[in-house]
Design an enzyme around this catalytic site. Structure first.
Site, PDB file in Angstrom:
ATOM      1  N   ASP A  93     -21.278   4.091 -12.443  1.00 31.69           N
ATOM      2  CA  ASP A  93     -20.119   4.804 -13.009  1.00 31.69           C
ATOM      3  C   ASP A  93     -19.968   4.444 -14.483  1.00 31.69           C
ATOM      4  O   ASP A  93     -19.877   3.264 -14.843  1.00 31.69           O
ATOM      5  CB  ASP A  93     -18.838   4.427 -12.249  1.00 31.69           C
ATOM      6  CG  ASP A  93     -18.806   4.986 -10.831  1.00 31.69           C
ATOM      7  OD1 ASP A  93     -19.730   5.750 -10.463  1.00 31.69           O
ATOM      8  OD2 ASP A  93     -17.850   4.674 -10.093  1.00 31.69           O
ATOM      9  N   ASP A 125      -6.046   2.063 -11.333  1.00 27.89           N
ATOM     10  CA  ASP A 125      -7.191   2.978 -11.334  1.00 27.89           C
ATOM     11  C   ASP A 125      -7.366   3.510  -9.906  1.00 27.89           C
ATOM     12  O   ASP A 125      -7.617   2.728  -8.987  1.00 27.89           O
ATOM     13  CB  ASP A 125      -8.445   2.199 -11.793  1.00 27.89           C
ATOM     14  CG  ASP A 125      -9.703   3.055 -11.836  1.00 27.89           C
ATOM     15  OD1 ASP A 125      -9.628   4.265 -11.531  1.00 27.89           O
ATOM     16  OD2 ASP A 125     -10.767   2.505 -12.177  1.00 27.89           O
ATOM     17  N   GLY A 164     -21.027   6.757  -1.334  1.00 29.42           N
ATOM     18  CA  GLY A 164     -21.657   6.032  -0.228  1.00 29.42           C
ATOM     19  C   GLY A 164     -21.552   4.533  -0.426  1.00 29.42           C
ATOM     20  O   GLY A 164     -21.069   3.801   0.453  1.00 29.42           O
ATOM     21  N   ALA A 165     -22.004   4.062  -1.594  1.00 29.21           N
ATOM     22  CA  ALA A 165     -21.989   2.615  -1.864  1.00 29.21           C
ATOM     23  C   ALA A 165     -20.559   2.082  -1.818  1.00 29.21           C
ATOM     24  O   ALA A 165     -20.309   0.989  -1.276  1.00 29.21           O
ATOM     25  CB  ALA A 165     -22.612   2.348  -3.228  1.00 29.21           C
ATOM     26  N   THR A 175      -6.316  13.289   3.597  1.00 28.29           N
ATOM     27  CA  THR A 175      -5.719  12.221   2.785  1.00 28.29           C
ATOM     28  C   THR A 175      -4.912  12.857   1.651  1.00 28.29           C
ATOM     29  O   THR A 175      -5.323  13.854   1.060  1.00 28.29           O
ATOM     30  CB  THR A 175      -6.806  11.277   2.222  1.00 28.29           C
ATOM     31  OG1 THR A 175      -7.744  12.043   1.466  1.00 28.29           O
ATOM     32  CG2 THR A 175      -7.546  10.568   3.339  1.00 28.29           C
ATOM     33  N   SER A 224      -6.463  -1.030  -3.089  1.00 29.85           N
ATOM     34  CA  SER A 224      -7.652  -0.800  -3.929  1.00 29.85           C
ATOM     35  C   SER A 224      -7.302  -0.270  -5.316  1.00 29.85           C
ATOM     36  O   SER A 224      -8.069  -0.461  -6.256  1.00 29.85           O
ATOM     37  CB  SER A 224      -8.616   0.166  -3.236  1.00 29.85           C
ATOM     38  OG  SER A 224      -8.142   1.491  -3.333  1.00 29.85           O
ATOM     39  N   ASN A 274      -4.690   3.343   5.022  1.00 31.14           N
ATOM     40  CA  ASN A 274      -3.758   3.616   3.909  1.00 31.14           C
ATOM     41  C   ASN A 274      -3.417   2.322   3.168  1.00 31.14           C
ATOM     42  O   ASN A 274      -3.299   2.309   1.937  1.00 31.14           O
ATOM     43  CB  ASN A 274      -2.454   4.235   4.433  1.00 31.14           C
ATOM     44  CG  ASN A 274      -2.597   5.728   4.729  1.00 31.14           C
ATOM     45  OD1 ASN A 274      -3.572   6.353   4.319  1.00 31.14           O
ATOM     46  ND2 ASN A 274      -1.636   6.295   5.439  1.00 31.14           N
ATOM     47  N   GLY A 287     -10.108   6.879  -2.131  1.00 33.39           N
ATOM     48  CA  GLY A 287     -10.542   7.649  -0.950  1.00 33.39           C
ATOM     49  C   GLY A 287     -11.697   6.950  -0.245  1.00 33.39           C
ATOM     50  O   GLY A 287     -11.793   6.948   0.980  1.00 33.39           O
ATOM     51  N   ASP A 288     -12.577   6.331  -1.026  1.00 36.64           N
ATOM     52  CA  ASP A 288     -13.714   5.623  -0.421  1.00 36.64           C
ATOM     53  C   ASP A 288     -13.233   4.386   0.336  1.00 36.64           C
ATOM     54  O   ASP A 288     -13.750   4.072   1.417  1.00 36.64           O
ATOM     55  CB  ASP A 288     -14.726   5.225  -1.508  1.00 36.64           C
ATOM     56  CG  ASP A 288     -15.301   6.435  -2.207  1.00 36.64           C
ATOM     57  OD1 ASP A 288     -15.426   7.487  -1.558  1.00 36.64           O
ATOM     58  OD2 ASP A 288     -15.602   6.338  -3.406  1.00 36.64           O
TER      59      ASP A 288
HETATM   60  O1  RIB Z   1     -15.136   8.361  -5.179  1.00 34.11           O
HETATM   61  C1  RIB Z   1     -15.398   7.749  -6.402  1.00 34.11           C
HETATM   62  C2  RIB Z   1     -16.856   7.832  -6.714  1.00 34.11           C
HETATM   63  O2  RIB Z   1     -17.203   9.185  -6.902  1.00 34.11           O
HETATM   64  C3  RIB Z   1     -17.279   7.140  -7.992  1.00 34.11           C
HETATM   65  O3  RIB Z   1     -17.645   5.804  -7.788  1.00 34.11           O
HETATM   66  C4  RIB Z   1     -18.421   8.022  -8.496  1.00 34.11           C
HETATM   67  O4  RIB Z   1     -19.673   7.370  -8.504  1.00 34.11           O
HETATM   68  C5  RIB Z   1     -18.413   9.239  -7.604  1.00 34.11           C
HETATM   69  O5  RIB Z   1     -19.415   9.188  -6.677  1.00 34.11           O
END
Ligand code: RIB
Length: 297
Positions: free
Chosen positions: A15, A234, A43-44, A208, A270, A264, A239-240
């Protein structure tokens, strides 16, 4: 309690984050405030979220043969995510995301690079890892044909699979129906699903809604699960974190409503730090937060 085993099949990105007070219009140049590179990729990020909570996590993905590739792979290992199914792609760049952070929100452009090589043929080598998982997590920053292939595999082997349809892309109805849960945000929900869908698809949806929490559906009734009031630094990766935490909770057989409250809470924590993975909490941090907020009953 047994450690859940979660497999994430998805993207790994670097990113490139610019923080600015002003987002440029077309043809305009503005001065930004700060620039940082941090580890990301939906994914990561979901893999790291589940690993911080204590799951055994396998990442199936690809990086480039550029300097970002090895740094991203090492970063996952430091977080305790198994990277034995992350192989570099020769002569390709790693996935990158250009992120503009302004007004406590983000705008993101993803260039998938090596993530496009997470093909069905590549994933097929790791059938044992997939079939030995308590839950599989998928997002849409890898080829859609791979998503469809994994949904088919998981159905055949009875493995629960959570599909986070981000960024929004359409699947055939028969593929959506193979998912255990589908977790769009509000914008993805309105792009992908009509207001008049009914069961069984409707009952797979978990929408969500940022600081308004999440909703799910039971017998055509919408059920709201509230969120937690926090001051965001931030929101990238919230969502991840939600998806990683929800997978962790479901893998431990938590009932849906409780699992969503837990997810949640993890997502709320996060957003307190910079970077998609920066603020992802440990299990202890989520439990303490929920106790403090009276949400542990
Ligand atoms: O959901 C956030 C992510 O979306 C960021 O880390 C960016 O790499 C995109 O995949």
């Amino acid at each position: 309690m047994k450690k859940p085993t979660i497999t994430v099949i998805g993207s790994i990105n670097m990113d490139m984050v610019t923080t600015t007070d002003q987002v440029p219009d077309q043809g305009e140049t503005v001065l930004g405030k700060a620039f940082q590179t941090v580890h990301g990729g939906k994914g990561a990020n979901q893999a790291v979220a589940a690993a911080r909570l204590g799951a055994d996590v396998h990442m199936i993905g690809r990086v480039g043969d550029d300097p970002f590739g090895s740094v991203l792979k090492d970063g996952l290992e430091v977080e305790g995510v198994s990277t034995s199914c992350v192989e570099p792609v020769t002569h390709k760049s790693s996935g990158v995301a250009s992120i503009i952070l302004s007004n406590q929100d983000n705008r993101i452009i993803v260039t998938p690079g090596a993530n496009n090589d997470v093909t069905p043929e590549y994933v097929q080598q790791f059938l044992d890892v997939i079939t030995n998982s308590d839950v599989v997590l998928l997002q849409f920053e890898i080829p859609l044909k791979t998503v469809e292939y994994v949904l088919q595999l998981c159905e055949e082997h009875g493995v629960p699979v959570i599909v986070n349809p981000a960024p929004a892309q359409q699947l055939k109805l028969e593929s959506w129906l193979k998912a255990t849960c589908i977790t769009p945000n509000e914008s993805e929900k309105s792009q992908l699903f009509s207001d008049s869908i009914d069961s069984p698809l409707l009952e797979k949806l978990i929408v969500t809604k940022g600081n308004a929490g999440a909703v799910y559906y039971e017998r055509d009734k919408e059920i709201q699960v509230s969120s937690f009031d926090v001051s965001p630094v931030d929101t990238t990766g919230a969502g991840d974190t939600f998806n990683g935490a929800f997978a962790f909770a479901i893998a431990q057989s938590m009932p849906k409503q409780k699992a969503l409250l837990f997810a949640n809470a993890a997502a709320a924590l996060s957003v307190g730090k910079f970077g998609a993975q920066g603020g992802m909490p440990t299990l202890k941090e989520v439990e303490t937060f929920m106790t403090e907020r009276g949400a542990d009953k």
